[in-house]
Design an enzyme around this catalytic site. Structure first.
Site, PDB file in Angstrom:
ATOM      1  N   THR A  51       0.816  -1.215   0.000  1.00  0.00           N
ATOM      2  CA  THR A  51       0.000   0.000   0.000  1.00  0.00           C
ATOM      3  C   THR A  51       0.851   1.267   0.000  1.00  0.00           C
ATOM      4  O   THR A  51       1.992   1.251   0.486  1.00  0.00           O
ATOM      5  CB  THR A  51      -0.900  -0.002   1.259  1.00  0.00           C
ATOM      6  OG1 THR A  51      -1.539   1.252   1.387  1.00  0.00           O
ATOM      7  CG2 THR A  51      -0.081  -0.239   2.521  1.00  0.00           C
ATOM      8  N   ASP A  52       0.260   2.352  -0.484  1.00  0.00           N
ATOM      9  CA  ASP A  52       0.973   3.637  -0.429  1.00  0.00           C
ATOM     10  C   ASP A  52       1.062   4.177   1.001  1.00  0.00           C
ATOM     11  O   ASP A  52       1.815   5.110   1.274  1.00  0.00           O
ATOM     12  CB  ASP A  52       0.305   4.681  -1.345  1.00  0.00           C
ATOM     13  CG  ASP A  52      -1.155   4.954  -1.022  1.00  0.00           C
ATOM     14  OD1 ASP A  52      -1.707   4.326  -0.087  1.00  0.00           O
ATOM     15  OD2 ASP A  52      -1.760   5.807  -1.713  1.00  0.00           O
ATOM     16  N   GLU A  53       0.288   3.575   1.926  1.00  0.00           N
ATOM     17  CA  GLU A  53       0.291   4.094   3.300  1.00  0.00           C
ATOM     18  C   GLU A  53       1.644   3.885   3.991  1.00  0.00           C
ATOM     19  O   GLU A  53       1.902   4.486   5.032  1.00  0.00           O
ATOM     20  CB  GLU A  53      -0.836   3.450   4.121  1.00  0.00           C
ATOM     21  CG  GLU A  53      -2.188   3.761   3.540  1.00  0.00           C
ATOM     22  CD  GLU A  53      -3.354   3.486   4.483  1.00  0.00           C
ATOM     23  OE1 GLU A  53      -3.141   3.381   5.701  1.00  0.00           O
ATOM     24  OE2 GLU A  53      -4.482   3.389   3.985  1.00  0.00           O
ATOM     25  N   TYR A  97      -1.657  -0.420  11.138  1.00  0.00           N
ATOM     26  CA  TYR A  97      -1.813  -1.096   9.842  1.00  0.00           C
ATOM     27  C   TYR A  97      -0.623  -0.803   8.934  1.00  0.00           C
ATOM     28  O   TYR A  97       0.048  -1.710   8.448  1.00  0.00           O
ATOM     29  CB  TYR A  97      -3.122  -0.661   9.162  1.00  0.00           C
ATOM     30  CG  TYR A  97      -3.148  -0.990   7.677  1.00  0.00           C
ATOM     31  CD1 TYR A  97      -3.165  -2.310   7.237  1.00  0.00           C
ATOM     32  CD2 TYR A  97      -3.127   0.024   6.714  1.00  0.00           C
ATOM     33  CE1 TYR A  97      -3.168  -2.616   5.879  1.00  0.00           C
ATOM     34  CE2 TYR A  97      -3.129  -0.272   5.364  1.00  0.00           C
ATOM     35  CZ  TYR A  97      -3.146  -1.596   4.949  1.00  0.00           C
ATOM     36  OH  TYR A  97      -3.133  -1.902   3.605  1.00  0.00           O
ATOM     37  N   LYS A  99       2.410  -3.223   7.291  1.00  0.00           N
ATOM     38  CA  LYS A  99       2.622  -3.384   5.846  1.00  0.00           C
ATOM     39  C   LYS A  99       4.049  -2.961   5.490  1.00  0.00           C
ATOM     40  O   LYS A  99       4.714  -3.592   4.662  1.00  0.00           O
ATOM     41  CB  LYS A  99       1.609  -2.560   5.043  1.00  0.00           C
ATOM     42  CG  LYS A  99       0.182  -3.066   5.099  1.00  0.00           C
ATOM     43  CD  LYS A  99      -0.002  -4.477   4.539  1.00  0.00           C
ATOM     44  CE  LYS A  99       0.196  -4.559   3.036  1.00  0.00           C
ATOM     45  NZ  LYS A  99      -0.136  -5.912   2.514  1.00  0.00           N
TER      46      LYS A  99
HETATM   47  P1  NAD Z   1      -9.472  -7.387   2.546  1.00  0.00           P
HETATM   48  O1  NAD Z   1      -9.419  -7.125   4.018  1.00  0.00           O
HETATM   49  O2  NAD Z   1     -10.729  -7.131   1.793  1.00  0.00           O
HETATM   50  O3  NAD Z   1      -9.085  -8.921   2.273  1.00  0.00           O
HETATM   51  C1  NAD Z   1      -8.023  -9.554   2.937  1.00  0.00           C
HETATM   52  C2  NAD Z   1      -8.163 -11.063   2.751  1.00  0.00           C
HETATM   53  O4  NAD Z   1      -7.040 -11.683   3.400  1.00  0.00           O
HETATM   54  C3  NAD Z   1      -9.431 -11.643   3.378  1.00  0.00           C
HETATM   55  O5  NAD Z   1     -10.030 -12.539   2.478  1.00  0.00           O
HETATM   56  C4  NAD Z   1      -8.930 -12.364   4.615  1.00  0.00           C
HETATM   57  O6  NAD Z   1      -9.712 -13.485   4.966  1.00  0.00           O
HETATM   58  C5  NAD Z   1      -7.525 -12.758   4.186  1.00  0.00           C
HETATM   59  N1  NAD Z   1      -6.607 -12.938   5.325  1.00  0.00           N
HETATM   60  C6  NAD Z   1      -6.354 -12.058   6.333  1.00  0.00           C
HETATM   61  N2  NAD Z   1      -5.465 -12.618   7.194  1.00  0.00           N
HETATM   62  C7  NAD Z   1      -5.161 -13.839   6.706  1.00  0.00           C
HETATM   63  C8  NAD Z   1      -4.313 -14.880   7.140  1.00  0.00           C
HETATM   64  N3  NAD Z   1      -3.596 -14.784   8.281  1.00  0.00           N
HETATM   65  N4  NAD Z   1      -4.209 -15.992   6.384  1.00  0.00           N
HETATM   66  C9  NAD Z   1      -4.926 -16.111   5.233  1.00  0.00           C
HETATM   67  N5  NAD Z   1      -5.765 -15.168   4.788  1.00  0.00           N
HETATM   68  C10 NAD Z   1      -5.879 -14.044   5.511  1.00  0.00           C
HETATM   69  O7  NAD Z   1      -8.266  -6.575   1.931  1.00  0.00           O
HETATM   70  P2  NAD Z   1      -8.098  -5.919   0.482  1.00  0.00           P
HETATM   71  O8  NAD Z   1      -8.623  -4.544   0.518  1.00  0.00           O
HETATM   72  O9  NAD Z   1      -8.562  -6.866  -0.546  1.00  0.00           O
HETATM   73  O10 NAD Z   1      -6.509  -5.789   0.416  1.00  0.00           O
HETATM   74  C11 NAD Z   1      -5.709  -6.824  -0.153  1.00  0.00           C
HETATM   75  C12 NAD Z   1      -4.258  -6.415  -0.100  1.00  0.00           C
HETATM   76  O11 NAD Z   1      -4.085  -5.212  -0.833  1.00  0.00           O
HETATM   77  C13 NAD Z   1      -3.735  -6.143   1.302  1.00  0.00           C
HETATM   78  O12 NAD Z   1      -2.422  -6.648   1.386  1.00  0.00           O
HETATM   79  C14 NAD Z   1      -3.751  -4.630   1.412  1.00  0.00           C
HETATM   80  O13 NAD Z   1      -2.761  -4.187   2.305  1.00  0.00           O
HETATM   81  C15 NAD Z   1      -3.441  -4.232  -0.015  1.00  0.00           C
HETATM   82  N6  NAD Z   1      -3.947  -2.925  -0.453  1.00  0.00           N
HETATM   83  C16 NAD Z   1      -5.272  -2.609  -0.304  1.00  0.00           C
HETATM   84  C17 NAD Z   1      -5.733  -1.381  -0.762  1.00  0.00           C
HETATM   85  C18 NAD Z   1      -7.191  -1.003  -0.649  1.00  0.00           C
HETATM   86  O14 NAD Z   1      -7.550   0.135  -1.000  1.00  0.00           O
HETATM   87  N7  NAD Z   1      -8.086  -1.877  -0.223  1.00  0.00           N
HETATM   88  C19 NAD Z   1      -4.848  -0.474  -1.366  1.00  0.00           C
HETATM   89  C20 NAD Z   1      -3.504  -0.827  -1.489  1.00  0.00           C
HETATM   90  C21 NAD Z   1      -3.068  -2.058  -1.036  1.00  0.00           C
HETATM   91  O1  TDX Z   2     -16.855   6.058   7.632  1.00  0.00           O
HETATM   92  C1  TDX Z   2     -15.801   6.538   7.226  1.00  0.00           C
HETATM   93  N1  TDX Z   2     -15.708   7.902   7.083  1.00  0.00           N
HETATM   94  C2  TDX Z   2     -14.573   8.514   6.635  1.00  0.00           C
HETATM   95  O2  TDX Z   2     -14.546   9.745   6.531  1.00  0.00           O
HETATM   96  C3  TDX Z   2     -14.661   5.731   6.867  1.00  0.00           C
HETATM   97  C4  TDX Z   2     -14.733   4.229   7.015  1.00  0.00           C
HETATM   98  C5  TDX Z   2     -13.535   6.360   6.410  1.00  0.00           C
HETATM   99  N2  TDX Z   2     -13.473   7.715   6.299  1.00  0.00           N
HETATM  100  C6  TDX Z   2     -12.264   8.343   5.735  1.00  0.00           C
HETATM  101  C7  TDX Z   2     -10.949   7.868   6.297  1.00  0.00           C
HETATM  102  C8  TDX Z   2     -10.023   7.988   5.103  1.00  0.00           C
HETATM  103  O3  TDX Z   2      -9.517   9.304   5.009  1.00  0.00           O
HETATM  104  O4  TDX Z   2     -12.246   7.984   4.359  1.00  0.00           O
HETATM  105  C9  TDX Z   2     -10.911   7.720   3.898  1.00  0.00           C
HETATM  106  C10 TDX Z   2     -10.823   6.303   3.374  1.00  0.00           C
HETATM  107  O5  TDX Z   2     -10.972   5.431   4.487  1.00  0.00           O
HETATM  108  P1  TDX Z   2     -10.787   3.837   4.359  1.00  0.00           P
HETATM  109  O6  TDX Z   2     -11.768   3.298   3.385  1.00  0.00           O
HETATM  110  O7  TDX Z   2     -10.790   3.272   5.732  1.00  0.00           O
HETATM  111  O8  TDX Z   2      -9.371   3.727   3.646  1.00  0.00           O
HETATM  112  P2  TDX Z   2      -7.874   4.161   4.076  1.00  0.00           P
HETATM  113  O9  TDX Z   2      -7.737   4.283   5.544  1.00  0.00           O
HETATM  114  O10 TDX Z   2      -7.506   5.344   3.232  1.00  0.00           O
HETATM  115  O11 TDX Z   2      -7.069   2.849   3.603  1.00  0.00           O
HETATM  116  C11 TDX Z   2      -7.411   2.145   2.374  1.00  0.00           C
HETATM  117  O12 TDX Z   2      -6.493   2.436   1.353  1.00  0.00           O
HETATM  118  C12 TDX Z   2      -5.184   1.977   1.518  1.00  0.00           C
HETATM  119  C13 TDX Z   2      -7.441   0.634   2.638  1.00  0.00           C
HETATM  120  O13 TDX Z   2      -8.371   0.329   3.683  1.00  0.00           O
HETATM  121  C14 TDX Z   2      -6.077   0.107   2.968  1.00  0.00           C
HETATM  122  O14 TDX Z   2      -6.107  -1.311   3.106  1.00  0.00           O
HETATM  123  C15 TDX Z   2      -5.143   0.491   1.848  1.00  0.00           C
HETATM  124  O15 TDX Z   2      -3.832   0.108   2.183  1.00  0.00           O
END
Ligand code: NAD
Ligand code: TDX
Length: 331
Positions: free
Chosen positions: A120-122, A147, A151
């Site tokens: 992630t970019d975080e 988190y 990562k």
């Molecule tokens: P998500 O939480 O929707 O899914 C995570 C999955 O991993 C789930 O199916 C969960 O059951 C599984 N999991 C968690 N712990 C586990 C373990 N110990 N063993 C096996 N499976 C396990 O997450 P997502 O949003 O799909 O993110 C996927 C990946 O992408 C993550 O590594 C996250 O850091 C990265 N990422 C997400 C975003 C975003 O915006 N969602 C952005 C950048 C990077």
């Molecule tokens: O109810 C809400 N109200 C609100 O204002 C929630 C759930 C979030 N927010 C804000 C917080 C953040 O600034 O919205 C923005 C986005 O929130 P999230 O969906 O929780 O995402 P963020 O914390 O930015 O992280 C996401 O992007 C990077 C993913 O959850 C991460 O897994 C990924 O690495």
């Protein structure tokens, strides 16, 4: 090609599995997923006959070892992914993100298997709200939350295993994803389903924080580009030049769903809330020729709203529990 996809029952992993089966039919997909609260067997139901789904923990060396041994490559999505949950209880993040990634690395090292690590970019921390600075592959790591620090730790392990043991790995750091199958705890699905269930959307603080949005299919297309042609040992940043403040996104959702622009509540801000993320995707574009296809955010958002309207049975069972947890925290 035999591909092991960890976390394939989560949001991005599910979309990756679906697009892989339609665009790379020659690939045999095995999913390893612990089916935590964030994983859903139902998300993979449409392709259940075309994949192998193994329910298991990525920190379980025996399960991981045997699956990696029979794979040509691993795409590693599995992680605890929600910042608010990490603030509440960091321990599962250490387990899945750090120990889990370590376990995957030891297995790919032992069996000589190619790894793509999804991050992630975080990990770079945040940027000032005003300014044109963006994250690049050389931006120093500076994570803010439990988190993002786990990562960051996982990325560091991948880099060290590449250098010390010659593991054939690439890393990608992507910005905020949106699209179908995203858990209702996350910002965009939470607000869409708040409207659909007669609740008012909830905005943290003043809503000025900026996120750089990318459609999940564009993220996954970039992962495939890197897996196919990325340079081993390299990190690639994935982003679609789509910075937006939270309040702007929320008001887009309200407008597209026929609600007034002020029909939402300001709730307690997230502790340590990162101000702004922004990705410079030049390297990915110039070296690997990747381009995002979903460049019209509004039409991507409209399609996502339609998906949640049409798939209530997928998210409705989760909604009340998620909202009660948020309510306990004043969010
Ligand atoms: P998500 O939480 O929707 O899914 C995570 C999955 O991993 C789930 O199916 C969960 O059951 C599984 N999991 C968690 N712990 C586990 C373990 N110990 N063993 C096996 N499976 C396990 O997450 P997502 O949003 O799909 O993110 C996927 C990946 O992408 C993550 O590594 C996250 O850091 C990265 N990422 C997400 C975003 C975003 O915006 N969602 C952005 C950048 C990077
Ligand atoms: O109810 C809400 N109200 C609100 O204002 C929630 C759930 C979030 N927010 C804000 C917080 C953040 O600034 O919205 C923005 C986005 O929130 P999230 O969906 O929780 O995402 P963020 O914390 O930015 O992280 C996401 O992007 C990077 C993913 O959850 C991460 O897994 C990924 O690495």
């Amino acid at each position: 090609m035999r591909l092991l996809v960890t976390g394939g029952a989560g949001f991005i992993g599910t979309n990756f599995v679906h697009s892989t089966l339609s665009q790379h039919p020659e690939v045999a997909v095995t999913v390893l997923d612990a089916l935590t609260y964030a994983g859903s067997r139902e998300s993979l139901a449409p392709v259940a006959d075309d994949i192998r789904l193994v329910e298991g923990d990525i920190a379980d060396a025996a399960v991981v070892g045997s699956l990696v041994a029979e794979s040509d490559a691993v795409v590693h999505f599995a992680a605890e992914s929600h910042v608010d949950n990490a603030l509440n209880d960091p321990e599962p993040f250490l387990h899945s993100n750090v120990v889990g990634t370590f376990t995957i690395l030891e297995a790919v090292r032992r069996h000589g298997v190619r790894l793509h690590h999804v991050s992630t970019d975080e990990v770079y921390g945040d940027l000032p709200l005003d300014g044109a600075q963006r994250f690049t592959e050389t931006t120093p790591y500076n994570p803010s939350s439990p988190y993002s620090s786990t990562k960051a730790a996982s990325d560091m392990l991948v880099r060290a295993w590449t250098r010390s043991y010659g593991v054939a790995a690439t890393i990608s750091n992507c910005s905020n994803n949106y699209g179908p199958y995203q858990h209702v705890e996350k910002f965009i699905p939470r607000q869409i389903t708040n409207v659909l269930t007669g609740r008012r959307p909830k905005l943290y603080g003043r809503g000025v924080n900026v996120r750089d949005w990318i459609h999940v299919d564009d993220h996954n297309a970039a992962v495939w580009r890197i897996l196919a042609d990325g340079q081993v040992g390299r990190t690639y940043l994935i982003g679609a030049d789509s910075e937006r403040s939270n309040i702007t996104v929320l008001q887009d959702i309200l407008r597209l769903m026929g609600r007034d622009a002020d029909d939402f509540e300001h709730v307690t801000d997230r502790s340590g809330h990162d101000l702004r993320y922004a990705i410079d995707p030049t390297v990915l574009r110039d070296e690997l020729g990747w381009r995002p296809q979903h460049t019209d955010f509004e039409s991507g958002l409209r399609a996502t709203i339609e998906w949640y309207k049409n798939n209530e049975s997928w998210w409705a069972p989760l909604k009340d529990a998620v909202e009660s947890r948020y309510e306990e925290r004043g969010q």
